[in-house]
Design a protein around this motif. Sequence first.
Motif, PDB file in Angstrom:
ATOM      1  N   ARG A  51     -13.423 -97.384 -49.673  1.00  0.00           N
ATOM      2  CA  ARG A  51     -12.821 -96.331 -48.695  1.00  0.00           C
ATOM      3  C   ARG A  51     -11.168 -95.684 -50.131  1.00  0.00           C
ATOM      4  NH1 ARG A  51     -11.066 -94.968 -42.605  1.00  0.00           N
ATOM      5  NH2 ARG A  51     -14.289 -95.585 -42.840  1.00  0.00           N
ATOM      6  N   PRO A  52     -11.916 -94.919 -50.363  1.00  0.00           N
ATOM      7  CA  PRO A  52     -10.283 -94.171 -51.642  1.00  0.00           C
ATOM      8  C   PRO A  52      -9.731 -94.564 -50.752  1.00  0.00           C
ATOM      9  CG  PRO A  52     -12.466 -92.682 -51.565  1.00  0.00           C
ATOM     10  CD  PRO A  52     -12.730 -93.608 -50.506  1.00  0.00           C
ATOM     11  N   SER A  53      -8.090 -94.959 -51.620  1.00  0.00           N
ATOM     12  CA  SER A  53      -6.796 -93.924 -51.110  1.00  0.00           C
ATOM     13  C   SER A  53      -5.961 -93.298 -51.724  1.00  0.00           C
ATOM     14  CB  SER A  53      -6.181 -95.399 -49.994  1.00  0.00           C
ATOM     15  OG  SER A  53      -5.472 -95.891 -51.014  1.00  0.00           O
ATOM     16  N   ALA A  54      -4.606 -92.991 -51.318  1.00  0.00           N
ATOM     17  CA  ALA A  54      -3.878 -92.650 -52.362  1.00  0.00           C
ATOM     18  C   ALA A  54      -3.254 -93.578 -53.786  1.00  0.00           C
ATOM     19  CB  ALA A  54      -2.559 -92.512 -52.033  1.00  0.00           C
ATOM     20  N   ASP A  55      -3.399 -94.676 -53.219  1.00  0.00           N
ATOM     21  CA  ASP A  55      -2.975 -95.472 -54.190  1.00  0.00           C
ATOM     22  C   ASP A  55      -4.796 -96.055 -55.070  1.00  0.00           C
ATOM     23  OD1 ASP A  55      -0.352 -96.390 -52.669  1.00  0.00           O
ATOM     24  OD2 ASP A  55      -0.889 -97.909 -51.771  1.00  0.00           O
ATOM     25  N   LEU A  56      -6.026 -95.764 -54.956  1.00  0.00           N
ATOM     26  CA  LEU A  56      -6.566 -96.196 -55.581  1.00  0.00           C
ATOM     27  C   LEU A  56      -7.926 -95.057 -55.166  1.00  0.00           C
ATOM     28  CD1 LEU A  56      -7.503-100.008 -54.456  1.00  0.00           C
ATOM     29  CD2 LEU A  56      -6.494 -99.160 -56.514  1.00  0.00           C
ATOM     30  N   PRO A  57      -7.093 -94.102 -55.669  1.00  0.00           N
ATOM     31  CA  PRO A  57      -8.855 -92.605 -55.962  1.00  0.00           C
ATOM     32  C   PRO A  57      -9.513 -92.521 -56.452  1.00  0.00           C
ATOM     33  CG  PRO A  57      -6.906 -92.615 -57.126  1.00  0.00           C
ATOM     34  CD  PRO A  57      -6.630 -93.931 -57.095  1.00  0.00           C
ATOM     35  N   LEU A  58     -10.246 -92.214 -56.284  1.00  0.00           N
ATOM     36  CA  LEU A  58     -12.197 -91.705 -56.353  1.00  0.00           C
ATOM     37  C   LEU A  58     -12.041 -92.046 -58.035  1.00  0.00           C
ATOM     38  CD1 LEU A  58     -14.625 -91.444 -55.008  1.00  0.00           C
ATOM     39  CD2 LEU A  58     -15.093 -89.430 -55.730  1.00  0.00           C
ATOM     40  N   THR A  59     -12.399 -93.081 -58.063  1.00  0.00           N
ATOM     41  CA  THR A  59     -13.380 -93.639 -60.018  1.00  0.00           C
ATOM     42  C   THR A  59     -13.950 -92.044 -60.321  1.00  0.00           C
ATOM     43  OG1 THR A  59     -13.814 -94.976 -60.112  1.00  0.00           O
ATOM     44  CG2 THR A  59     -11.776 -95.595 -60.017  1.00  0.00           C
ATOM     45  N   GLY A  60     -14.144 -92.448 -61.528  1.00  0.00           N
ATOM     46  CA  GLY A  60     -15.663 -91.334 -62.529  1.00  0.00           C
ATOM     47  C   GLY A  60     -16.619 -91.562 -61.600  1.00  0.00           C
ATOM     48  N   TRP A  61     -16.326 -92.869 -61.756  1.00  0.00           N
ATOM     49  CA  TRP A  61     -18.243 -93.872 -61.697  1.00  0.00           C
ATOM     50  C   TRP A  61     -18.396 -93.153 -60.103  1.00  0.00           C
ATOM     51  CZ3 TRP A  61     -14.454 -96.523 -63.959  1.00  0.00           C
ATOM     52  CH2 TRP A  61     -13.968 -97.649 -63.261  1.00  0.00           C
ATOM     53  N   GLU A  62     -18.051 -93.352 -58.854  1.00  0.00           N
ATOM     54  CA  GLU A  62     -17.799 -93.022 -58.154  1.00  0.00           C
ATOM     55  C   GLU A  62     -18.074 -91.956 -57.035  1.00  0.00           C
ATOM     56  OE1 GLU A  62     -14.635 -96.756 -56.148  1.00  0.00           O
ATOM     57  OE2 GLU A  62     -13.975 -95.113 -56.915  1.00  0.00           O
ATOM     58  N   ARG A  63     -19.234 -91.787 -56.357  1.00  0.00           N
ATOM     59  CA  ARG A  63     -19.668 -91.565 -55.591  1.00  0.00           C
ATOM     60  C   ARG A  63     -19.161 -91.414 -53.991  1.00  0.00           C
ATOM     61  NH1 ARG A  63     -19.100 -89.508 -60.013  1.00  0.00           N
ATOM     62  NH2 ARG A  63     -20.893 -89.159 -61.188  1.00  0.00           N
ATOM     63  N   LEU A  64     -18.712 -90.205 -53.516  1.00  0.00           N
ATOM     64  CA  LEU A  64     -18.148 -89.753 -51.987  1.00  0.00           C
ATOM     65  C   LEU A  64     -19.609 -89.914 -51.308  1.00  0.00           C
ATOM     66  CD1 LEU A  64     -14.943 -87.684 -51.386  1.00  0.00           C
ATOM     67  CD2 LEU A  64     -15.802 -90.384 -51.123  1.00  0.00           C
ATOM     68  N   HIS A  65     -19.518 -90.605 -50.420  1.00  0.00           N
ATOM     69  CA  HIS A  65     -21.146 -90.441 -49.124  1.00  0.00           C
ATOM     70  C   HIS A  65     -20.459 -90.263 -48.078  1.00  0.00           C
ATOM     71  CE1 HIS A  65     -24.165 -91.068 -51.952  1.00  0.00           C
ATOM     72  NE2 HIS A  65     -23.270 -91.415 -52.825  1.00  0.00           N
ATOM     73  N   MET A  66     -20.798 -90.244 -47.261  1.00  0.00           N
ATOM     74  CA  MET A  66     -20.490 -90.348 -45.296  1.00  0.00           C
ATOM     75  C   MET A  66     -20.983 -91.318 -45.144  1.00  0.00           C
ATOM     76  SD  MET A  66     -18.986 -88.566 -43.234  1.00  0.00           S
ATOM     77  CE  MET A  66     -19.072 -86.815 -43.655  1.00  0.00           C
ATOM     78  N   PRO A  67     -20.654 -91.826 -44.510  1.00  0.00           N
ATOM     79  CA  PRO A  67     -21.274 -93.299 -43.293  1.00  0.00           C
ATOM     80  C   PRO A  67     -21.817 -92.992 -42.766  1.00  0.00           C
ATOM     81  CG  PRO A  67     -18.474 -93.827 -43.425  1.00  0.00           C
ATOM     82  CD  PRO A  67     -18.762 -91.877 -43.873  1.00  0.00           C
ATOM     83  N   HIS A  68     -22.900 -93.635 -42.659  1.00  0.00           N
ATOM     84  CA  HIS A  68     -24.514 -92.958 -41.384  1.00  0.00           C
ATOM     85  C   HIS A  68     -24.214 -93.107 -39.817  1.00  0.00           C
ATOM     86  CE1 HIS A  68     -28.192 -92.060 -40.582  1.00  0.00           C
ATOM     87  NE2 HIS A  68     -28.933 -93.005 -39.733  1.00  0.00           N
ATOM     88  N   VAL A  69     -22.718 -94.517 -39.154  1.00  0.00           N
ATOM     89  CA  VAL A  69     -22.566 -94.317 -38.029  1.00  0.00           C
ATOM     90  C   VAL A  69     -21.884 -92.074 -37.552  1.00  0.00           C
ATOM     91  CG1 VAL A  69     -20.532 -94.688 -38.613  1.00  0.00           C
ATOM     92  CG2 VAL A  69     -21.905 -95.447 -36.357  1.00  0.00           C
TER      93      VAL A  69
END
Length: 97
Positions: A51-69
């Motif tokens: 889970r990205p946070s303000a301290d550890l934001p999304l990096t260049g090699w990551e993509r956001l996905h929606m949890p299936h639930v």
Amino acid sequence: MKRTILCRDCRRPVLWTITEAGKRLAVDPDPDPAGNAAIWRDGTGAVRSRRPSADLPLTGWERLHMPHVATCPAHTEQLALPVGVTSLAEHRRKRRR
């Protein structure tokens, strides 16, 4: 190539990931900017999530996905209680306050 498996409840494809805590998390296979799970493939080829946070934001090699639930129709439907059965959820909410 992503390996997807069909959800047992809704028969839609899901991508299983391993969280930072070592748990398994099912996410929708297509990236979604509204998602809250950062997905990447590690050096061994395993699909990882966090889970990205303000301290550890999304990096260049990551993509956001929606949890299936959050998108599974089988989990989002509210089932009506049978006649004569009372829900204790409201009582429990009042008691926690």
